[in-house]
Design an enzyme around this catalytic site. Structure first.
Site, PDB file in Angstrom:
ATOM      1  N   SER A  15      36.587  54.185  36.553  1.00  0.00           N
ATOM      2  CA  SER A  15      36.012  53.391  37.530  1.00  0.00           C
ATOM      3  C   SER A  15      35.414  54.123  38.679  1.00  0.00           C
ATOM      4  O   SER A  15      34.828  54.923  38.702  1.00  0.00           O
ATOM      5  CB  SER A  15      36.828  52.269  37.830  1.00  0.00           C
ATOM      6  N   HIS A  63      33.454  44.457  37.316  1.00  0.00           N
ATOM      7  CA  HIS A  63      32.982  44.685  35.916  1.00  0.00           C
ATOM      8  C   HIS A  63      32.411  43.600  34.989  1.00  0.00           C
ATOM      9  O   HIS A  63      32.870  44.022  33.712  1.00  0.00           O
ATOM     10  CB  HIS A  63      34.124  45.940  35.326  1.00  0.00           C
TER      11      HIS A  63
END
Length: 779
Positions: free
Chosen positions: A86, A191
Site C-alpha cells: 500500500s 482501496h
C-alpha cells in the site's frame, strides 16, 4: 536473488526509527520541512493516537522505511526486486530511483491527507476463505457496499466499504467458512470506489510530477507485475481505489524459480508484518503458473514490436490493451480495458458506462448502484417532467459516495427546444457535471450554454472543462459537430441575450463541444441501424484528425449498441475505443425502473425477437425505434398507425374498417374521446392550431397510443400486455444466451453493477485467451 519488502499501515509503533534518525540528519531535516513537524518526535514520543492517524502514519512509515533501506544497502548489496504494501509502494519507488526522498514524502503526505478525509468507512480482516469464496459471499448476499481491498495471502483478505455494511457482513462470512473476522480501526473505505474523491484530487496533485524509470524492478500493488515506466503515475493514482494484490505479487516473484531465494522485510525493527505472508502464500497457493508468465512475456514482446513498428497517434497515447502490464489472463485486466485518461477524467474504476434509458428505466437505483462500483450510469429523463427529474438528481447526489461518477441523459427536443433550455437550467442549478447528449441532429443553444457555464481559465492559462458532454451519435458527420467548438451563431445569440458572459464566449472557442463521442450502432430505442465495424473506425479517424486542434483536451471515442457479451465488448476494445456503453441488458435487472412483467418477458427473449417500429414522438418524419416483438402486437400496430397517417389527411377520412379496428383494439374507445382527452392537455394556442390543422389532430391522437403503450409496459398493466412498447436491442438476447444455465439467467439475480463488472472481467479473460491462441497459432 533477493527481494526487499516494505510494510505498510499497521506496522507503525512508538519508538520506530530510533536507530535511524541520528544516522541521516539531513534527510530527517528535509522531512521536517516537508511535513511541518518533527517526524522523529512523532515516531519516538507519539502520542500513539496521533501516530495512528492516517495523515501522520503514512509519512512516518515512508520516512522510517526509506531510512531503513538506505541503512541496509550501506551494509550490503541492493536487491533484485522491490515491493511495498500500500503506502510503502512509494518507499519501493524511492529505493528504485523513481522519485527522490523529498518528492516521495510529498506524495505520501498529500495521499495521507486526502485518505484521512474519508469518513463512514470500515475494514475487516477475513481468514480462511480464498478470493473466489469471498467474491461468492459478496455476490450471493448482494453486498454492494463491501469490497475485497487487500489480498494479503491467498486466504487472508481484508474487506473494505461502508462501516455498517462491513460490520454486518461478519456472520455471513463466518457462515461461509471463515475462521476469523476482525474489524480494523480505520475510518475510511480504503482501496475501494468509495475513495474516488481522494483519488481524483491526488491525480491533480501528481499531474506535474516526473517519475523516472525504475533502476530496480518494482512490483505494483495494482497489477502484481513490475511497473512499466510509462504508467507509473496512473498506477499510483489508481492504487487509492484499487485492491492491493500483495499475495499475487509474492506469487509472481515465487514463480521466477529458485533464482529468488530470499525475501527481506525492511522497516521498523522488532516487527515482522509482511514477511510471514511469504510462507503462508507459498503454502496456500504456491507460485503463479510459469506458462501464464511466459505468455505474458511473449505478449509484451509482441506489443513492444508492434508499437515500435506503428506510427504514434492520438489513440495510442492512453493505455488501451496493454498485455503484460496487468494480472488478467494473457496480461489483460478488466480495469485496464479502454483508456486510462478517460477513466481518470470521469472518475471510473472501469471504462464502462450505462446509457440513460427513457422514462426513468435507467433509474435512480441503477445510477447509484453503478456509481458505488466506480461505473457510470445516466439517469433516463426522456418523457419525464422536470419535477421528477429534479427529485431524481437530488436523490442520486444524496445516495452516492462523494466524488462517485454519475450522469444525466440530455435528450434532444427538436419540436420543443424550450424543454432543452429548462433541463439545462436544472442541471446547472444542481451542479450535474456529466451529461449524455442523445438524439441530437445538431448542436443546440441549450447544450452550448451548459458547456459554457462549466468553463474556467486555470492558473496556467489553460481552459478547464467542468461540465462534460458525452455525445451519443450514429453518424460521423454529427460527431464532427461535437468535436468542434460551439457554433459561432449560437454563441453570439447567447451572448446577446446575456445567457453567457463575454469570457465564457471566448473560452468556448478553445474547446470542443463534447469530451467524447459514443458511437451508437444498432441499438434499442431510436436507432439508425449502423454497423459498428464501419462506424467506429470512421469515428476514430475523425478523432485523430481533429485532436491536434485541441492540444489541452483529449478527445475520446466509445461504443454503444449491440454490446451484451464479452465477444462484442472485446471487438469494440480491439478496434480502439476508450470505453463501452451498454443499454438493453440493463433493462432486465433488479434496479431497472420498469415492471416485473416486462422483465419476465425480456428474460426470455433471443437475438431474433426484436423488430423496428415507428417512433411515437417522430413518426411523421419516419423515425424508427427497435422494440421487443415476442409476445406483443405493438410493432405491427405502430406500423399500421404510421401507414394510416401517410395515407389520410384527417381522422374523418379514415375508412370504416380501419376506424373500427383502432377504436376496438388499439384505443378501446372512440377516437373523438381520445382527441378530447389529449386536447384538454394542450395550451389555448395549441388548441387553436389543432382546430385549423386536421392532420395534426390525427397525429396527436395516434401519438397517444404510443405513449399509452409505454405507460402500460412500465406499470405492468397485464390486460394490455399485447400493446407493450418495450425498447430493446438484440444485445439482451445475446446476453440471455451468455448467462443461460447460471444464476444470472433469472433477472432477480441481475444487478447492474455485477453485470458491468462481470462483463468487463469476462472480456479481459476472453482477450487474453484469444491473443494467446493467435500467438500460439503463429509460432
Amino acid at each position: 536473488m533477493k527481494a526487499f519488502m516494505f510494510p505498510g499501515q499497521g506496522a507503525q509503533r512508538i519508538g520506530m526509527g530510533a536507530e535511524l534518525f541520528a544516522a541521516f540528519p539531513e534527510l530527517v531535516q528535509q522531512a521536517d520541512q516537508v511535513l511541518g513537524y518533527s517526524v522523529a518526535q512523532l515516531c519516538l514520543e507519539g502520542p500513539l493516537e496521533r501516530l495512528t492517524q492516517t495523515e501522520f502514519t503514512q509519512p512516518a512509515l515512508f520516512v522510517v522505511n526509506s531510512l531503513a533501506y538506505l541503512q541496509r544497502i550501506a551494509q550490503g548489496p541492493r536487491p533484485d526486486f522491490l515491493l511495498g504494501h500500500s503506502v510503502s509502494e512509494y518507499v519501493a519507488l524511492f529505493a528504485a530511483g523513481v522519485v527522490d526522498f523529498e518528492t516521495g514524502l510529498s506524495l505520501v503526505r498529500r495521499r495521507g491527507e486526502l485518505m484521512a478525509q474519508a469518513r463512514g468507512g470500515g475494514m475487516a480482516a477475513v481468514l480462511g476463505l480464498d478470493e473466489e469464496q469471498v467474491r461468492q459471499v459478496l455476490e450471493q448476499h448482494g453486498l454492494r457496499d463491501v469490497f475485497a481491498a487487500n489480498f494479503n495471502t491467498p486466504r487472508q483478505i481484508v474487506l473494505s466499504g461502508r462501516r455498517e455494511a462491513v460490520a454486518a457482513a461478519e456472520p455471513l462470512f463466518m457462515a461461509a467458512g471463515a475462521s476469523y473476522f476482525k474489524l480494523l480501526q480505520v475510518s475510511g473505505a480504503f482501496h475501494t470506489p468509495f475513495m474516488a474523491a481522494a483519488r481524483d484530487a491526488f491525480a491533480s496533485f501528481v499531474a506535474g510530477i516526473s517519475f523516472a524509470p525504475p533502476g530496480i524492478p518494482v512490483i505494483a500493488n495494482v497489477t502484481a507485475r513490475p511497473h512499466e515506466p510509462a504508467s507509473i503515475r496512473a498506477r499510483m493514482v489508481e492504487q487509492i481505489t484499487a485492491p492491493v494484490r500483495w499475495a499475487e505479487s509474492l506469487r509472481y516473484l515465487l514463480a521466477q524459480g529458485l533464482a529468488v531465494v530470499d525475501f527481506d522485510e525492511i522497516g521498523p525493527q522488532g516487527m515482522a508484518v509482511v514477511k510471514p505472508m511469504v510462507m503462508r502464500t507459498l503454502n496456500e497457493a504456491g507460485p503463479l503458473d510459469p506458462a501464464q508468465l511466459a505468455a505474458e512475456a511473449a505478449a509484451r514482446e509482441q506489443e513492444a514490436a508492434a508499437a515500435k513498428a506503428a506510427p504514434a497517434s492520438a489513440g495510442e497515447a492512453g493505455e488501451s490493451l496493454s498485455p503484460g502490464a496487468t494480472p488478467g489472463a494473457g496480461g489483460f485486466h478488466a480495469s485496464r480495458l479502454g483508456d486510462a485518461e478517460f477513466r481518470r477524467r470521469f472518475g471510473l474504476s472501469h471504462a464502462y458506462l450505462a446509457g440513460g434509458m427513457y422514462q426513468g428505466v435507467a433509474s435512480v437505483e441503477l445510477v447509484v448502484s453503478l456509481a458505488r462500483a466506480g461505473l457510470m450510469g445516466f439517469f433516463g429523463v426522456g418523457g419525464l417532467d422536470l419535477e421528477t427529474v429534479e427529485n431524481a438528481i437530488v436523490r442520486i447526489q444524496e445516495e452516492i459516495p462523494p466524488g462517485a461518477p454519475y450522469g444525466v441523459n440530455f435528450i434532444a427536443h427538436t419540436l420543443h427546444p424550450e424543454r432543452e433550455e429548462q433541463l439545462a437550467e436544472l442541471l446547472l442549478i444542481h451542479g450535474v457535471r456529466t451529461i449524455e447528449a442523445s438524439a441530437f441532429m445538431e448542436v443546440t443553444s441549450a447544450l452550448v450554454r451548459y458547456r459554457a457555464k462549466g468553463l474556467v481559465r486555470g492558473p496556467d492559462g489553460r481552459v478547464e472543462v467542468r461540465n462534460r458532454i458525452i455525445a451519443k451519435v450514429s453518424r460521423p458527420d454529427l460527431g464532427a459537430q461535437f468535436f468542434s467548438p460551439a457554433p459561432r451563431r449560437l454563441v453570439d445569440k447567447l451572448l446577446a441575450a446575456g445567457a453567457i458572459s463575454p469570457e465564457e464566449a471566448e473560452l468556448l472557442a478553445a474547446v470542443p463541444m463534447a469530451d467524447a463521442l459514443c458511437m451508437e450502432a444498432d441499438s434499442g430505442g431510436h436507432t439508425d441501424q449502423r454497423m459498428p465495424f464501419a462506424l467506429i473506425p470512421a469515428a476514430l479517424a475523425l478523432r485523430d484528425k481533429v485532436q491536434g486542434e485541441f492540444p489541452g483536451h483529449r478527445l475520446h471515442v466509445g461504443a454503444a449498441g449491440g454490446i451484451g457479451t464479452p465477444e462484442a465488448a472485446a471487438a469494440a476494445f480491439v478496434m480502439g475505443v476508450d470505453f463501452i456503453m451498454t443499454g438493453s441488458i440493463n433493462q432486465c435487472t433488479v434496479e431497472a425502473g420498469t415492471s416485473d412483467l416486462v422483465k419476465d418477458m425480456l428474460q426470455e427473449m433471443q437475438v431474433h425477437d426484436t423488430d423496428y417500429a415507428p417512433s411515437g414522438d417522430m413518426f411523421e418524419m419516419g423515425s424508427r425505434v427497435q422494440v421487443l416483438k415476442k409476445g406483443v402486437f405493438f410493432p405491427a400496430r405502430a406500423a399500421k398507425l404510421a401507414s394510416l397517417y401517410r395515407q389520410y389527411e384527417s381522422l374523418e377520412q379514415l375508412d370504416a374498417q380501419s376506424r373500427r379496428q383502432l377504436e376496438e383494439r388499439y384505443f378501446q374507445r372512440s377516437l373523438e374521446a381520445v382527441y378530447e382527452e389529449v386536447r384538454a392537455g394542450c395550451s389555448p394556442a395549441e388548441q387553436e392550431r389543432l382546430a385549423q390543422h386536421p392532420k395534426q389532430r390525427m397525429a396527436l391522437v395516434f401519438r397517444h397510443y404510443f405513449r399509452d403503450a409505454s405507460r402500460w409496459a412500465l406499470s405492468g398493466e397485464a390486460a394490455r400486455k399485447v400493446d407493450f412498447q418495450i425498447h430493446c436491442g438484440p444485445a439482451l438476447g445475446a446476453f440471455n444466451q451468455w448467462v443461460a444455465g447460471t444464476e444470472l439467467a433469472d433477472w432477480r439475480q441481475r444487478r447492474v453493477d455485477r453485470i458491468g463488472l462481470n462483463l468487463m472481467q469476462a472480456t479481459a479473460a476472453l482477450l487474453g485467451r484469444r491473443f494467446a491462441a493467435m500467438q500460439a497459432a503463429g509460432d
